[in-house]
Design a protein around this motif. Structure first.
Motif, short mmCIF file in Angstrom:
data_model
loop_
_atom_site.label_atom_id
_atom_site.label_comp_id
_atom_site.label_asym_id
_atom_site.label_seq_id
_atom_site.Cartn_x
_atom_site.Cartn_y
_atom_site.Cartn_z
N LYS A 127 -31.92 -22.34 -18.99
CA LYS A 127 -33.02 -23.12 -19.55
C LYS A 127 -34.24 -22.23 -19.68
O LYS A 127 -34.66 -21.59 -18.71
CB LYS A 127 -33.32 -24.32 -18.66
N GLN A 142 -32.32 -31.34 -25.30
CA GLN A 142 -32.96 -30.11 -25.73
C GLN A 142 -33.04 -29.07 -24.61
O GLN A 142 -32.86 -29.37 -23.43
CB GLN A 142 -34.38 -30.40 -26.25
N ASN A 143 -33.35 -27.83 -25.03
CA ASN A 143 -33.60 -26.70 -24.14
C ASN A 143 -32.38 -26.38 -23.27
O ASN A 143 -32.49 -26.22 -22.04
CB ASN A 143 -34.83 -26.93 -23.27
N ARG A 159 -35.94 -24.76 -31.80
CA ARG A 159 -35.53 -25.54 -30.63
C ARG A 159 -34.04 -25.34 -30.40
O ARG A 159 -33.27 -25.10 -31.34
CB ARG A 159 -35.81 -27.03 -30.83
N THR A 160 -33.65 -25.43 -29.13
CA THR A 160 -32.23 -25.35 -28.79
C THR A 160 -31.77 -26.71 -28.28
O THR A 160 -32.52 -27.43 -27.61
CB THR A 160 -31.95 -24.28 -27.72
N TYR A 161 -30.51 -27.04 -28.58
CA TYR A 161 -29.91 -28.30 -28.18
C TYR A 161 -28.54 -28.07 -27.59
O TYR A 161 -27.80 -27.18 -28.04
CB TYR A 161 -29.74 -29.25 -29.38
N ASN A 174 -29.22 -24.03 -32.33
CA ASN A 174 -30.61 -23.62 -32.50
C ASN A 174 -31.06 -23.93 -33.91
O ASN A 174 -30.42 -23.53 -34.88
CB ASN A 174 -30.76 -22.13 -32.21
N THR A 176 -25.97 -33.76 -31.05
CA THR A 176 -26.94 -33.27 -30.07
C THR A 176 -27.03 -34.23 -28.89
O THR A 176 -26.95 -35.45 -29.05
CB THR A 176 -28.33 -33.10 -30.70
N ARG A 188 -27.92 -35.27 -35.42
CA ARG A 188 -29.06 -35.08 -34.52
C ARG A 188 -29.84 -36.37 -34.45
O ARG A 188 -30.24 -36.92 -35.49
CB ARG A 188 -29.97 -33.94 -34.99
N ASP A 189 -30.05 -36.87 -33.25
CA ASP A 189 -30.78 -38.13 -33.03
C ASP A 189 -30.18 -39.26 -33.85
O ASP A 189 -30.90 -40.11 -34.41
CB ASP A 189 -32.26 -37.95 -33.37
N THR A 222 -24.41 -24.41 -27.85
CA THR A 222 -25.85 -24.43 -28.13
C THR A 222 -26.07 -24.46 -29.64
O THR A 222 -25.44 -23.69 -30.37
CB THR A 222 -26.53 -23.20 -27.55
#
Length: 340
Positions: free
Chosen positions: A259, A241-242, A223-225, A219, A238, A190-191, A217
């Motif tokens: 979304k 988001q959303n 938050r969802t990615y 979660n 990731t 993530r990131d 997805t």
């Protein structure tokens, strides 16, 4: 006291009357049950016939119309989706198929608890393997080549709208029968950094055509990615988001997804994401869509919406994938579309 012969005659007459009354009640009940199993007046015509997964230009789905074929896997001509439908003997809560391979998620009530299972199907809808499910069926997908199948279940809670829910997503290699019981065993980036958490949930897998890349997805942390995954490397990364319930277009360039449009509310709009630019396009559907959409072709997206005025029931709708046009009713009384 009447003679014995008269008493016997009265007794026999009473027995015959009671038997006739009982038979009449049974026939009346049977007639009511039969009427309850008939389609609603003006509803779709549903017949039985041979349904295989190698039939071209067909649209398969789970029949939601009232009658004896409710929840059966059915099909209509892709060019005439509103026409008469052919129903199989297979009944599913969720269904999907590609390249002659199908997956059927079933939920069967039991005396002590509900029994949930996934059926891997061959081209003739015969069961190749059966896998127990850890919870209620939610999503199902098959890769374009038919090699991989995926399914998501609710382990606790009944929907994404529940105050507390937990999902489990599994992926099956249909050639080797190797099952990955949970995507939570995959490494997460993530990131740009390795990520670990105790609240991870995955759902809504969709496969690319290379038999390695998939999207889903993730979660975590409320938050969802959207994540891009690799089956061979057992990793997910990731992207944005959303994003929930992604569905990859046939050409592999875009993802349709739902979304969340209001934090904390069960309201979703359907969007399409360009994977090269990450630009989002809102589709013309204005109702809240709680479904994993299906691409009918590279220009059209299909999805289920609750039938108006019914507590349980759904219809399939379609809308252009570029944000233009208006939604149109595709198949009344249907869910889980899968174009062959």
């Amino acid at each position: 006291m009447p003679p014995l012969r008269h008493r016997l005659l009265i007794l026999v007459t009473a027995v015959l009357l009671l038997a006739g009354l009982g038979t009449g009640m049974v026939l009346h009940a049977a007639a009511r049950a039969d009427r309850a199993n008939q389609p609603r007046s003006g509803g779709p015509a549903v017949g039985t016939g041979r349904l295989t997964l190698d039939q071209k230009d067909r649209l398969t789905f789970v029949n939601a119309a009232a009658g004896p074929h409710r929840t059966a896997v059915a099909a209509v001509p892709a060019g005439d989706p509103g026409g008469g439908r052919i129903a199989s003997n297979l009944k599913c809560a969720r269904f999907y198929a590609a390249a002659g391979t199908g997956v059927c998620l079933q939920s069967n009530p039991g005396v002590l608890k509900q029994s949930n299972r996934a059926l891997l199907l061959d081209v003739d809808l015969r069961t190749r393997r059966t896998f127990p499910l850890a919870g209620a069926p939610s999503r199902a997908r098959v890769s374009p080549s038919g090699r991989f199948a995926a399914w998501t279940v609710f382990v606790s809670g009944e929907s994404y709208a529940s105050a507390y829910f937990s999902t489990r997503t599994s992926i099956l290699d249909t050639r080797t029968m190797r099952l990955t019981p949970s995507l939570e065993t995959f490494s997460i980036v993530r990131d740009g950094k390795a990520y670990h958490a105790s609240d991870i949930n995955f759902w809504g897998v969709t496969f690319a055509s290379d038999d390695d890349t998939f999207y889903a997805t993730l979660n975590t942390g409320n938050r969802t990615y959207l994540v891009r995954g690799s089956l061979s490397r057992r990793t997910v990364t990731t992207l944005i988001q959303n994003v929930e319930c992604p569905s990859l277009s046939p050409d592999g360039t875009r993802v349709a997804f739902k979304k969340r449009v209001l934090a904390g509310a069960t309201l979703w709009r359907e969007y399409v994401l360009d994977l090269s630019t990450l630009h989002e396009t809102a589709l013309a559907e204005r109702h809240s869509v709680d479904d994993q959409a299906t691409w009918l072709d590279n220009k059209t997206v299909a999805y289920a919406l609750p039938t108006e005025g019914k507590v349980a029931g759904s219809d399939l709708w379609s809308v252009p994938a570029d944000g233009t046009g208006t939604p149109r009713l595709l198949i009344a009384g249907a869910s889980s579309p899968a174009p062959l």
